[in-house]
Design an enzyme around this catalytic site. Structure first.
Site, PDB file in Angstrom:
ATOM      1  N   GLU A  29      15.711  12.321 -12.410  1.00 59.55           N
ATOM      2  CA  GLU A  29      14.670  12.924 -13.249  1.00 59.55           C
ATOM      3  C   GLU A  29      13.280  12.594 -12.705  1.00 59.55           C
ATOM      4  O   GLU A  29      12.286  12.663 -13.448  1.00 59.55           O
ATOM      5  CB  GLU A  29      14.819  12.457 -14.696  1.00 59.55           C
ATOM      6  CG  GLU A  29      16.019  13.058 -15.423  1.00 59.55           C
ATOM      7  CD  GLU A  29      15.794  14.500 -15.916  1.00 59.55           C
ATOM      8  OE1 GLU A  29      14.630  14.922 -16.007  1.00 59.55           O
ATOM      9  OE2 GLU A  29      16.787  15.179 -16.196  1.00 59.55           O
ATOM     10  N   LEU A  66       8.652  -0.124  -6.998  1.00 63.20           N
ATOM     11  CA  LEU A  66      10.039  -0.463  -6.674  1.00 63.20           C
ATOM     12  C   LEU A  66      10.305  -1.953  -6.820  1.00 63.20           C
ATOM     13  O   LEU A  66      11.442  -2.375  -7.031  1.00 63.20           O
ATOM     14  CB  LEU A  66      10.367  -0.006  -5.250  1.00 63.20           C
ATOM     15  CG  LEU A  66      10.279   1.516  -5.020  1.00 63.20           C
ATOM     16  CD1 LEU A  66      10.473   1.851  -3.542  1.00 63.20           C
ATOM     17  CD2 LEU A  66      11.308   2.260  -5.865  1.00 63.20           C
ATOM     18  N   THR A 108      11.553   9.858 -11.970  1.00 63.97           N
ATOM     19  CA  THR A 108      10.817   8.989 -12.883  1.00 63.97           C
ATOM     20  C   THR A 108      10.097   7.818 -12.197  1.00 63.97           C
ATOM     21  O   THR A 108       9.444   7.022 -12.870  1.00 63.97           O
ATOM     22  CB  THR A 108      11.784   8.404 -13.939  1.00 63.97           C
ATOM     23  OG1 THR A 108      13.001   8.045 -13.283  1.00 63.97           O
ATOM     24  CG2 THR A 108      12.059   9.391 -15.039  1.00 63.97           C
ATOM     25  N   GLY A 109      10.212   7.703 -10.856  1.00 58.72           N
ATOM     26  CA  GLY A 109       9.624   6.544 -10.167  1.00 58.72           C
ATOM     27  C   GLY A 109       8.129   6.401 -10.438  1.00 58.72           C
ATOM     28  O   GLY A 109       7.641   5.341 -10.855  1.00 58.72           O
ATOM     29  N   SER A 111       1.003  -4.237   4.921  1.00 56.96           N
ATOM     30  CA  SER A 111       1.446  -4.437   6.302  1.00 56.96           C
ATOM     31  C   SER A 111       1.353  -3.120   7.073  1.00 56.96           C
ATOM     32  O   SER A 111       1.669  -2.065   6.526  1.00 56.96           O
ATOM     33  CB  SER A 111       2.893  -4.918   6.284  1.00 56.96           C
ATOM     34  OG  SER A 111       3.455  -4.775   7.552  1.00 56.96           O
ATOM     35  N   VAL A 153       9.511   8.398   0.186  1.00 59.02           N
ATOM     36  CA  VAL A 153      10.019   9.494  -0.661  1.00 59.02           C
ATOM     37  C   VAL A 153       9.306   9.412  -2.013  1.00 59.02           C
ATOM     38  O   VAL A 153       8.527   8.509  -2.251  1.00 59.02           O
ATOM     39  CB  VAL A 153      11.550   9.416  -0.885  1.00 59.02           C
ATOM     40  CG1 VAL A 153      12.307  10.123   0.189  1.00 59.02           C
ATOM     41  CG2 VAL A 153      12.000   8.000  -1.060  1.00 59.02           C
ATOM     42  N   GLY A 157       0.818  -1.222   0.000  1.00 66.29           N
ATOM     43  CA  GLY A 157       0.000   0.000   0.000  1.00 66.29           C
ATOM     44  C   GLY A 157       0.844   1.262   0.000  1.00 66.29           C
ATOM     45  O   GLY A 157       0.499   2.255   0.628  1.00 66.29           O
ATOM     46  N   VAL A 207       2.065 -10.363   5.023  1.00 69.07           N
ATOM     47  CA  VAL A 207       2.167 -11.580   4.209  1.00 69.07           C
ATOM     48  C   VAL A 207       3.373 -12.372   4.690  1.00 69.07           C
ATOM     49  O   VAL A 207       4.477 -11.820   4.823  1.00 69.07           O
ATOM     50  CB  VAL A 207       2.316 -11.223   2.711  1.00 69.07           C
ATOM     51  CG1 VAL A 207       2.601 -12.466   1.889  1.00 69.07           C
ATOM     52  CG2 VAL A 207       1.073 -10.510   2.221  1.00 69.07           C
ATOM     53  N   LYS A 254       5.651  22.363 -10.706  1.00 74.59           N
ATOM     54  CA  LYS A 254       7.054  22.169 -11.112  1.00 74.59           C
ATOM     55  C   LYS A 254       7.177  22.539 -12.597  1.00 74.59           C
ATOM     56  O   LYS A 254       6.560  21.895 -13.450  1.00 74.59           O
ATOM     57  CB  LYS A 254       7.437  20.698 -10.883  1.00 74.59           C
ATOM     58  CG  LYS A 254       8.798  20.290 -11.413  1.00 74.59           C
ATOM     59  CD  LYS A 254       9.102  18.835 -11.046  1.00 74.59           C
ATOM     60  CE  LYS A 254      10.365  18.332 -11.711  1.00 74.59           C
ATOM     61  NZ  LYS A 254      10.616  16.897 -11.432  1.00 74.59           N
TER      62      LYS A 254
HETATM   63  C1  LIG Z   1      15.758   8.176  -2.500  1.00 74.06           C
HETATM   64  C2  LIG Z   1      14.573   8.041  -3.385  1.00 74.06           C
HETATM   65  C3  LIG Z   1      14.011   9.189  -3.966  1.00 74.06           C
HETATM   66  C4  LIG Z   1      12.911   9.074  -4.801  1.00 74.06           C
HETATM   67  N1  LIG Z   1      12.407  10.189  -5.406  1.00 74.06           N
HETATM   68  C5  LIG Z   1      11.398  10.069  -6.285  1.00 74.06           C
HETATM   69  C6  LIG Z   1      10.865  11.196  -6.945  1.00 74.06           C
HETATM   70  O1  LIG Z   1      11.277  12.338  -6.740  1.00 74.06           O
HETATM   71  N2  LIG Z   1       9.858  11.004  -7.828  1.00 74.06           N
HETATM   72  C7  LIG Z   1       9.342   9.767  -8.090  1.00 74.06           C
HETATM   73  O2  LIG Z   1       8.426   9.654  -8.923  1.00 74.06           O
HETATM   74  N3  LIG Z   1       9.805   8.683  -7.441  1.00 74.06           N
HETATM   75  C8  LIG Z   1      10.804   8.797  -6.566  1.00 74.06           C
HETATM   76  N4  LIG Z   1      11.257   7.691  -5.910  1.00 74.06           N
HETATM   77  C9  LIG Z   1      10.582   6.416  -6.141  1.00 74.06           C
HETATM   78  C10 LIG Z   1       9.278   6.358  -5.350  1.00 74.06           C
HETATM   79  O3  LIG Z   1       9.546   6.641  -3.997  1.00 74.06           O
HETATM   80  C11 LIG Z   1       8.626   4.999  -5.489  1.00 74.06           C
HETATM   81  O4  LIG Z   1       8.530   4.686  -6.851  1.00 74.06           O
HETATM   82  C12 LIG Z   1       7.236   5.019  -4.906  1.00 74.06           C
HETATM   83  O5  LIG Z   1       7.225   5.503  -3.616  1.00 74.06           O
HETATM   84  C13 LIG Z   1       6.606   3.640  -4.932  1.00 74.06           C
HETATM   85  O6  LIG Z   1       7.094   2.818  -3.929  1.00 74.06           O
HETATM   86  P1  LIG Z   1       6.362   1.422  -3.747  1.00 74.06           P
HETATM   87  O7  LIG Z   1       4.912   1.650  -3.490  1.00 74.06           O
HETATM   88  O8  LIG Z   1       6.703   0.555  -4.927  1.00 74.06           O
HETATM   89  O9  LIG Z   1       7.087   0.777  -2.494  1.00 74.06           O
HETATM   90  P2  LIG Z   1       6.965   1.149  -0.918  1.00 74.06           P
HETATM   91  O10 LIG Z   1       6.667   2.567  -0.699  1.00 74.06           O
HETATM   92  O11 LIG Z   1       8.195   0.580  -0.294  1.00 74.06           O
HETATM   93  O12 LIG Z   1       5.701   0.312  -0.412  1.00 74.06           O
HETATM   94  C14 LIG Z   1       5.783  -1.065  -0.173  1.00 74.06           C
HETATM   95  C15 LIG Z   1       4.474  -1.551   0.437  1.00 74.06           C
HETATM   96  O13 LIG Z   1       4.522  -2.966   0.535  1.00 74.06           O
HETATM   97  C16 LIG Z   1       4.085  -3.349   1.822  1.00 74.06           C
HETATM   98  N5  LIG Z   1       4.707  -4.630   2.186  1.00 74.06           N
HETATM   99  C17 LIG Z   1       6.006  -4.967   2.129  1.00 74.06           C
HETATM  100  N6  LIG Z   1       6.176  -6.217   2.620  1.00 74.06           N
HETATM  101  C18 LIG Z   1       4.959  -6.673   2.964  1.00 74.06           C
HETATM  102  C19 LIG Z   1       4.480  -7.877   3.552  1.00 74.06           C
HETATM  103  N7  LIG Z   1       5.281  -8.888   3.875  1.00 74.06           N
HETATM  104  N8  LIG Z   1       3.143  -7.999   3.801  1.00 74.06           N
HETATM  105  C20 LIG Z   1       2.287  -6.975   3.502  1.00 74.06           C
HETATM  106  N9  LIG Z   1       2.693  -5.817   2.945  1.00 74.06           N
HETATM  107  C21 LIG Z   1       4.018  -5.662   2.694  1.00 74.06           C
HETATM  108  C22 LIG Z   1       4.492  -2.213   2.743  1.00 74.06           C
HETATM  109  O14 LIG Z   1       3.710  -2.210   3.924  1.00 74.06           O
HETATM  110  C23 LIG Z   1       4.193  -1.004   1.836  1.00 74.06           C
HETATM  111  O15 LIG Z   1       2.825  -0.675   1.944  1.00 74.06           O
HETATM  112  C24 LIG Z   1      12.329   7.794  -5.049  1.00 74.06           C
HETATM  113  C25 LIG Z   1      12.862   6.658  -4.423  1.00 74.06           C
HETATM  114  C26 LIG Z   1      13.971   6.771  -3.599  1.00 74.06           C
HETATM  115  C27 LIG Z   1      14.518   5.529  -2.959  1.00 74.06           C
END
Ligand SMILES: Cc1cc2nc3c(=O)[nH]c(=O)nc-3n(C[C@H](O)[C@H](O)[C@H](O)COP(=O)(O)OP(=O)(O)OC[C@H]3O[C@@H](n4cnc5c(N)ncnc54)[C@H](O)[C@@H]3O)c2cc1C
Length: 492
Positions: free
Chosen positions: A341, A332, A343-344, A38, A46, A13, A184, A77
């Site tokens: 840039e 991620l 791009t995430g 979780s 971030v 989430g 999980v 921006k």
């Molecule tokens: C330093 C840094 C700077 C960034 N800057 C930018 C930016 O400027 N612009 C941009 O577009 N992107 C940026 N990004 C990328 C961006 O942060 C991510 O693409 C975005 O936040 C998506 O993250 P996510 O949802 O994939 O993962 P996360 O935010 O890590 O979420 C993971 C989820 O999985 C759940 N989870 C994990 N394990 C379990 C389990 N066992 N059971 C149940 N749930 C679980 C967690 O609870 C959480 O809800 C940056 C990333 C970094 C590292």
């Protein structure tokens, strides 16, 4: 509208989980969507900058700026200011502007200047002064106005990514997406190696037709259970960590991300209405966490801090295939390229849109899985090459890190071809189109990057604009001023 009736389970989430759930719930109202996450494992926390592409995401969800922006402490921006990436006199900084219809008239003048310089003439060919959104930024103006104007501007946003996830969560719940907090523990596979169920710590089984892995860097489903290989980009990009701190917001924010090169990486400065986000992205091979933290604190000013420093390890690269059997990895978990840039979220949005398109073409089957995986691979490699170009063209020699960025990184064949075309003075636009890379970053962006860094043949006197350039820049400035005045100032 084709409607998919499958049952879909999203695990995670963070921003990727809720962006995925929002678009799927909007596009496929007949499917049953459940998101589990979780309470104990936090999100990466971030992701404050975006590309202009995200506007299409909000349009697709029919969410207006006036609704989501205040909730997410968002600001506009207009582009990115790159500072100190180059030590070449006259090129110490440049603004990478998002485009406006108004640029159509003068972007070609800038491109022409780069062609002349690449072919030996004494012109400066620096991008500043040619693009309308830079004029808005210099005057602290936002890119939207209630005044009647005959042009459109491309722009992006900065926002609090945690609040964006909250906002989208509410949106999803209103559309009937089910949600539960569970941890999980494991994943059950069937005889074909597909996911049969996701099992929580309480031994609750979650089953679906399609599983979406949004579990962040740990890639719980796609890597830990389906064993899809990870392709690291550490030969191309050296940075593997970031440290972040927040500082106070400013009354009239600068509508730009500022990216400043530091001793062993670069620092972002991103204005939100409630705070300013700062982070230093660096390579652990060249600087320790403690040294990087200290350097960032000195850079932003200790008295301005309003949060404790936080270290974030980064896994840079991508999974070989992000759709494997009945599992799709988004966010991620599918891969990450450092945030130079921003791009995430762009990857997340593009991945979901591509998936929706191809899953619909296959009428809810995996007929287009290979096509999908090729598209995503292409997206990641093209963006990687664009980011690599910033490091490759740096002219700093003050640390081993900056020299390594120029001399020791691996460059793809398509990037080599682009650089050769640029350096030989050939038609660069044509080479870009052939490399298909212009689909993601338009020709103007490449020109701004390469000329802005001063990646140009050294010619005596060319660090100052030629008489002809000065005339054109003065004409543009007076023409744009009329339009600039039609846009409101930014506010905190
Ligand atoms: C330093 C840094 C700077 C960034 N800057 C930018 C930016 O400027 N612009 C941009 O577009 N992107 C940026 N990004 C990328 C961006 O942060 C991510 O693409 C975005 O936040 C998506 O993250 P996510 O949802 O994939 O993962 P996360 O935010 O890590 O979420 C993971 C989820 O999985 C759940 N989870 C994990 N394990 C379990 C389990 N066992 N059971 C149940 N749930 C679980 C967690 O609870 C959480 O809800 C940056 C990333 C970094 C590292």
């Amino acid at each position: 509208m084709l409607s998919i009736k499958n049952k879909i389970l999203i695990v995670g989430g963070g921003t990727s989980g809720w962006m995925t759930a929002s678009l799927l719930a909007k596009k496929w109202p007949d499917s049953q969507i459940e998101l589990i996450e979780s309470k104990n494992i936090g999100t990466v926390g971030v992701g404050e900058g975006s590309t202009p592409y995200i506007k299409q995401f909000f349009n697709a969800l029919e969410i207006k700026e006036a609704d989501w922006m205040p909730y997410c402490s968002a600001t506009y921006k207009n582009g990115i200011q790159f500072v100190n990436w180059s030590k070449t006199p006259g090129y110490e900084q440049y603004f990478h502007a998002f485009l406006s219809d108004l640029d159509e008239k003068y972007a070609s003048e800038f491109e022409q200047a780069t062609i002349e310089r690449r072919n030996g003439q004494a012109v400066k060919a620096h991008p500043d002064g040619y693009f309308f959104l830079q004029s808005l930024t210099k005057d602290l103006r936002q890119p939207v106005t209630d005044a009647k104007v005959d042009h459109e501007n491309v722009y992006a946003y900065h926002f609090d990514s945690g609040k964006l996830a909250d906002y989208l969560k509410q949106y999803c719940l209103n559309l009937g997406v089910k949600h539960q907090y569970v941890d999980v523990e494991t994943v059950e596979l069937n005889a074909n190696g597909e996911i049969a169920a996701v099992i929580s710590q309480e031994q609750k089984r979650f089953t679906a037709d399609l599983y979406i892995d949004c579990t962040g860097f740990k890639a719980l489903l796609i890597q830990q259970h389906l064993n899809e290989p990870f392709i690291p980009f550490n030969n191309n990009l050296l940075n593997d960590r970031a440290v972040t701190v927040a500082t106070k917001a400013t009354a009239h924010y600068q509508p730009q991300t500022i990216s400043t090169a530091l001793s062993n990486g670069w620092a972002w400065k991103i204005p939100l209405t409630t705070r300013t986000g700062n982070g230093y992205v660096y390579s652990s091979k060249y600087i320790s966490d403690e040294e990087a933290t200290q350097e960032l604190i000195e850079f932003v000013g200790e008295d301005n801090l309003i949060s404790e420093p936080k270290i974030i390890p980064m896994k840079v690269g991508r999974v070989k295939r992000s759709w494997v059997k009945n599992c799709v990895a988004i966010g991620l978990s599918q891969g990450f390229i450092e945030p130079l840039e921003a791009t995430g979220l762009h990857f997340i949005q593009s991945t979901i849109e591509t998936f929706i398109l191809l899953y619909e073409m296959g009428e809810g089957t995996d007929d287009y899985q290979e096509v999908y995986n090729r598209e995503i691979e292409h997206l990641f490699e093209n963006v990687r090459d664009y980011i690599v170009s910033h490091y490759l063209t740096n002219t700093r020699s003050d640390s081993e890190y900056w020299r390594a960025c120029r001399e020791q990184i691996k460059i793809s064949d398509s990037l080599k071809a682009l650089m050769n075309a640029w350096c030989s003075g050939k038609d660069f636009r044509d080479t870009l189109v052939k490399a298909e890379i212009a689909n993601i970053y338009p020709s103007e962006s490449w020109h701004m990057l390469l000329a802005g860094m001063g990646f140009l043949p050294p010619i005596a006197g060319a660090h100052e604009p030629s008489m002809q350039e000065q005339k054109i820049l003065a004409k543009i400035a007076s023409e744009y001023q009329h339009y600039v005045d039609l846009y409101p100032k930014t506010h905190g």
